[in-house]
Enzyme design. Sequence first.
Site, PDB file in Angstrom:
ATOM      1  N   HIS A  17       1.055  -1.232  -0.038  1.00  0.00           N
ATOM      2  CA  HIS A  17       0.029   0.111  -0.042  1.00  0.00           C
ATOM      3  C   HIS A  17       0.801   1.202  -0.193  1.00  0.00           C
ATOM      4  O   HIS A  17       1.800   1.221  -0.879  1.00  0.00           O
ATOM      5  CB  HIS A  17      -1.185  -0.053   1.344  1.00  0.00           C
TER       6      HIS A  17
ATOM      7  N   HIS B  69      -2.139  -2.103  -9.670  1.00  0.00           N
ATOM      8  CA  HIS B  69      -3.109  -1.598  -9.051  1.00  0.00           C
ATOM      9  C   HIS B  69      -4.467  -2.518  -9.006  1.00  0.00           C
ATOM     10  O   HIS B  69      -4.726  -2.999 -10.010  1.00  0.00           O
ATOM     11  CB  HIS B  69      -3.450  -0.055  -9.400  1.00  0.00           C
TER      12      HIS B  69
ATOM     13  N   ASP C 258       3.094   5.612  -6.585  1.00  0.00           N
ATOM     14  CA  ASP C 258       4.015   5.599  -5.845  1.00  0.00           C
ATOM     15  C   ASP C 258       5.438   5.366  -6.578  1.00  0.00           C
ATOM     16  O   ASP C 258       6.441   5.448  -6.241  1.00  0.00           O
ATOM     17  CB  ASP C 258       3.918   4.203  -5.023  1.00  0.00           C
TER      18      ASP C 258
END
Length: 436
Positions: free
Chosen positions: A268, A307, A363
């Site tokens: 995460h 994702h 990210d």
Amino acid sequence: MAHDSIVITDNRTNQTYTLPVKQGTIRAMDLRQIKTGPDDFGLMTYDPAFMNTASCRSSVTFIDGERGILRYRGYPIEVLAEHCTFLEVAYLLLFGELPTESELKNWVHEITHHTMLHETTKKFMEGFRHEAHPMAMLVSTIAALSTVYPQAREIHDAENRLLQIKRLIGKMPSIAAMSYRHSLGFPYVYPDNDLTYTENFMNMLWKMVEPKYVANPVLARALDILFILHADHEQNCSANVMRSVGSSQADPYLSTAAAAAALSGPLHGGANEEVLKMLDEIGSKENVPAYVKKVKEGHGKLMGFGHRVYKNYDPRAKIIKWTAEQVFEVTGRNRRLDIALELERIALEDEYFIQRKLYPNVDFYSGIIYQAMGFRPEMFTVLFAIPRTAGWLAQWQELLNDSDQKIARPRQIYTGHDVREFVPMTKRASMEVNAG
Ligand code: CMC
């Protein structure tokens, strides 16, 4: 027969059931009537990791993962990142509308005047070892705020709730900066109310002996944009934890600490730190093909790729790439960017990634910017947690106002023993339990 319905035939009993379909969904509880006999509990769904289960109805954030769309309260993320400040977006998430000029002024004033931490919190922070991970310090300190504000337990009092929301949004940068200074052994810096939200955060992080900290405006704006992009992301792992813990009527500090703990994991919010480690491990552009080959052979993952919801380019990653260029004009180019760009190029042309629809996520590039701005990788997830607090709190408020919601309590399919006879100690056989 109603048009918006589905007919299920149970081949075990030859019975037929008509279930209503609303907003593309059937109610799992409607399946309970499907039974083989009076002793049957009724049909359930099995959905580990909530792959196809809507746990709530929400009007906060919309994602279309196939088309790469992200909107907060109906506004496209690209428009908000271009025109708003993070506090303006936090207001939008929490109250559902963009603030007017005077509402925003008032909101900024309120948040600014809640940035100060109680002195006991400072002492609490001093108890951590200097090499403690900043994310672990952040999680623990958010939970500790519950001891400073015991009235936060009155979660059904809307005014009280709003006060705690302002405190949490105001104090997150202060705790984050304290955890950073603590790990360096530097004295803590108190907030400066003349500064904007991100400038003040930079002040608390980096002020040394100068009488007044002056943030670079390009870097302060870049941080603000990154905060906007991270502010909410509908029912992700940490939002789900916020709602789950919140459903037990725990106070907002404890619920937020739990959500931040969920965020810390490498799958995460912890992924941004892992991306930097991965880029360092790759070392240079020339080594990218060999690294991708290793991943395809099942040795690790490409961190910052893939994702659960996006099966297209993450719209946040596009804005981050643009922001990176602005930051590098000030800081100079981070050499890891070239490795990242090469990794993206090769992965996006590769059948393995194309087939699985794996694209860079939020990210992938954020860590490269953060590092260029002077943050150490351990701080990256903390930088994610600060703005996400607004999203967690918007989700929490929505949960508390939703009459459909109850304490979160999933079912299980029991796979253990049936009732067994007790075995006295002298008759028990050793099992050679292996910790692995
Ligand atoms: N690198 C290589 N292969 C991957 C990756 C990756 N990053 N992500 C997924 N796959 C493969 C996976 O092995 C599986 O292959 P197969 O069908 O052959 O078994 C297939 O793609 C489907 O993956 P999954 O694990 O079923 O997908 P998921 O929806 O359960 O996981 C994810 C989503 C984000 C956890 C995963 O893509 C991942 O671990 N990515 C790396 C960590 C990361 O970047 N996390 C940040 C997510 S975005 C921000 C946030 O949520 O905080």
